[in-house]
Write an enzyme that holds these catalytic residues in place. Structure first.
Site, mmCIF file in Angstrom:
data_model
loop_
_atom_site.group_PDB
_atom_site.id
_atom_site.type_symbol
_atom_site.label_atom_id
_atom_site.label_comp_id
_atom_site.label_asym_id
_atom_site.label_seq_id
_atom_site.Cartn_x
_atom_site.Cartn_y
_atom_site.Cartn_z
ATOM 1 C CG ASP A 125 -2.043 1.033 1.061
ATOM 2 O OD1 ASP A 125 -2.564 1.182 -0.063
ATOM 3 O OD2 ASP A 125 -2.380 1.696 2.051
ATOM 4 C CG HIS A 132 -4.219 10.854 2.515
ATOM 5 N ND1 HIS A 132 -5.240 10.773 3.443
ATOM 6 C CD2 HIS A 132 -3.313 9.899 2.869
ATOM 7 C CE1 HIS A 132 -4.965 9.807 4.309
ATOM 8 N NE2 HIS A 132 -3.808 9.258 3.982
ATOM 9 N NE ARG A 141 4.002 14.277 10.194
ATOM 10 C CZ ARG A 141 3.287 13.308 9.582
ATOM 11 N NH1 ARG A 141 2.950 12.231 10.237
ATOM 12 N NH2 ARG A 141 2.923 13.442 8.318
ATOM 13 C CD GLU A 197 -5.696 5.012 4.516
ATOM 14 O OE1 GLU A 197 -5.066 4.209 3.783
ATOM 15 O OE2 GLU A 197 -5.157 5.732 5.368
ATOM 16 C CD GLU A 199 -5.264 3.088 -0.317
ATOM 17 O OE1 GLU A 199 -4.458 2.507 -1.088
ATOM 18 O OE2 GLU A 199 -5.089 3.187 0.909
ATOM 19 C CG ASP A 231 -5.471 0.634 3.711
ATOM 20 O OD1 ASP A 231 -5.511 -0.409 4.378
ATOM 21 O OD2 ASP A 231 -4.556 1.484 3.818
ATOM 22 N NE ARG A 235 -7.294 6.765 9.514
ATOM 23 C CZ ARG A 235 -6.635 6.531 8.379
ATOM 24 N NH1 ARG A 235 -5.379 6.101 8.409
ATOM 25 N NH2 ARG A 235 -7.215 6.720 7.224
ATOM 26 C CD GLN A 238 -2.527 4.445 10.416
ATOM 27 O OE1 GLN A 238 -3.766 4.471 10.348
ATOM 28 N NE2 GLN A 238 -1.757 4.974 9.476
ATOM 29 C CE1 TYR A 242 3.079 7.460 11.922
ATOM 30 C CE2 TYR A 242 2.254 7.302 14.172
ATOM 31 C CZ TYR A 242 2.628 8.070 13.076
ATOM 32 O OH TYR A 242 2.555 9.430 13.132
ATOM 33 C CE LYS A 251 -3.201 2.290 7.254
ATOM 34 N NZ LYS A 251 -4.021 3.156 6.398
ATOM 35 C CB THR A 255 -7.391 -4.605 2.333
ATOM 36 O OG1 THR A 255 -6.471 -4.258 3.371
ATOM 37 C CG2 THR A 255 -7.238 -3.648 1.172
ATOM 38 C CB THR A 348 -5.917 8.076 1.328
ATOM 39 O OG1 THR A 348 -5.657 7.032 2.251
ATOM 40 C CG2 THR A 348 -7.321 8.611 1.527
ATOM 41 C CD GLU A 362 -7.524 12.870 4.204
ATOM 42 O OE1 GLU A 362 -7.151 13.673 3.348
ATOM 43 O OE2 GLU A 362 -7.670 11.651 3.975
HETATM 44 MN MN MN Z 1 -3.832 3.129 2.594
#
Ligand code: MN
Length: 418
Positions: A125, A132, A141, A197, A199, A231, A235, A238, A242, A251, A255, A348, A362
């Site tokens: 992915d 995005h 961030r 997501e 995609e 996907d 969150r 994740q 991560y 994830k 999918t 995404t 988002e």
């Molecule tokens: Mn993705």
């Protein structure tokens, strides 16, 4: 290009997703029959295994269609893909002298159960949508600045082929570890920030042996077709896991892909350029091909018990910064072998405004701005019982190239014994 007429009259309307111009590849069964290869045409499925058994279609002596996947065809060279498509187009075209022989092998789509159209050999992915990536930076961030590598590398992660399921498969809300910023310890339990997501998935045909490399132009010719891809993303899981590797469990619980592989050949009239490069790419990623496609995409949400779905998003695949061909060439450049059935998620797809955002993180700006559904309910993330559906269509002159929808309903988390 305009609508190509078929003797399957339901294929001749401007809004069928499956006109003769499309001919997408899927796997179907009726009742208790074994799943086998089929091609969608109008409101019917053409039984490829039956055509092959009767000698009406031929790719090789081994046979390719009495199987629950299209991988045998993907492994053939692109010239064989073109010949197959040419043969199918001729036999289904208005005025074909094969109509009487072929017609008994059409099955109503309404009677068919659709299965995974391919055996996913591996799944990668990517993160190739600039809007995005900027939104994620701003939300997570506090700055929309792109990561330092982003304009130079189509960044991605190696996912799990075992997680990929066909549209219509229910998905359990995953359990996992998450940690609130002010908590001392992580906790374990059902994800509270379950997301999608939007995609497009590119499916590789042929192979690149380990240690060999390909150019972007060669990679483009190796893309067999495309599917819609959701996907699903937890969150909270994740966000905790991560740092600094991943995504991993956030994830890996599911999918979803649409049931029909729309071939690259069907999409040729819709080619679109990648946007102007903000930084010059290194030579191995450099290409002048139009690697994207003008495919309109939608996201819909329907709560349990609601009679209608609310459209959350309307955007376009041509919004991406990197093409699938660039991603495939990049994947192979360091020596990684690639094979038929490799699935590459685009990343995404988000356009510049909130009505084009391809994830709920988002849309709701991480829960700070919940959105309202047509039922009056509000959402920031997915609730149990919600059904999420992705749609895709390329619009030609009097015809539509559709993918079939990519849908999934979220079930409650599985109870883990204490
Ligand atoms: Mn993705």
């Amino acid at each position: 290009m305009s609508l190509m007429k078929s003797w399957v009259t339901s294929a001749n309307s401007a809004d069928t997703p499956f006109p003769l111009n499309n001919l997408p590849y899927g796997v179907f069964s009726v009742g208790e029959e074994e799943p086998r290869c089929g091609v969608a045409i109008g409101d019917m499925v053409l039984d490829m295994a039956a055509l092959e058994a009767e000698g009406l279609i031929f790719v090789d002596d081994e046979g390719a269609f009495d199987l629950p996947c299209w991988n045998e065809v993907m492994e053939l060279p692109p010239e064989a893909w073109a010949k197959l498509r040419g043969d199918l187009t001729a036999m289904l075209a208005e005025g074909s002298d094969q109509q009487a022989a072929v017609e008994p092998h059409l099955v109503p789509l309404a009677d068919a159960t659709l299965h995974m159209p391919l055996m996913v050999s591996e799944y990668t992915d990517f993160y190739a949508g600039m809007q995005h990536a900027k939104n994620m930076g701003a939300i997570l961030r506090g700055s929309p600045d792109l990561p330092a590598n982003w304009l130079h590398i189509p960044i991605g992660y190696n996912g799990r082929a075992s997680s990929v399921v066909v549209s219509g498969t229910d998905i359990h809300r995953p359990n996992g570890q998450r940690k609130a910023p002010d908590a001392d310890m992580p906790s374990f339990g059902p994800s509270t920030r379950l997301d999608i997501e939007l995609e497009l998935g590119a499916i590789v045909g042929g192979s690149v042996p380990m240690g060999q490399t390909i150019t972007v132009d060669q990679a483009d010719a190796m893309i067999f077709g495309y599917v819609l891809l959701n996907d699903w993303s937890a969150r909270d899981i994740q966000g905790w896991e991560y740092q600094p590797l991943g995504p991993f469990q956030g994830k890996a619980f599911g999918t979803s892909i649409s049931p029909w592989i729309v071939t690259s050949a069907a999409l040729q009239p819709f080619r679109a350029p990648t946007p102007p490069r903000e930084k010059e790419l290194l030579p191995y990623l450099d290409s002048t091909i139009d690697g994207l496609y003008d495919i309109e995409l939608g996201v819909f949400m329907q709560p349990a018990g609601a009679s209608t779905a609310t459209q959350l998003t309307k955007t376009n695949y041509s919004r991406m910064y990197y093409s699938a061909a660039e991603q495939l060439a990049h994947h192979a450049i360091g020596g990684c072998g690639m094979s038929a059935g490799d699935l590459l998620g685009s990343g995404t797809i988000s356009g510049p405004t909130p009505d084009e955002y391809g994830s709920l993180l988002e849309k709701s700006w991480a829960g700070r701005e919940p959105f309202t559904l047509d039922t009056g309910e509000t959402r920031s993330f997915i609730e149990d019982g919600d059904t999420l559906t992705l749609t895709g269509a390329a619009k030609g002159d009097g015809y539509t190239i559709g993918f079939g929808s990519c849908t999934g309903t979220i079930l409650p988390a599985i109870k883990i014994p204490a």
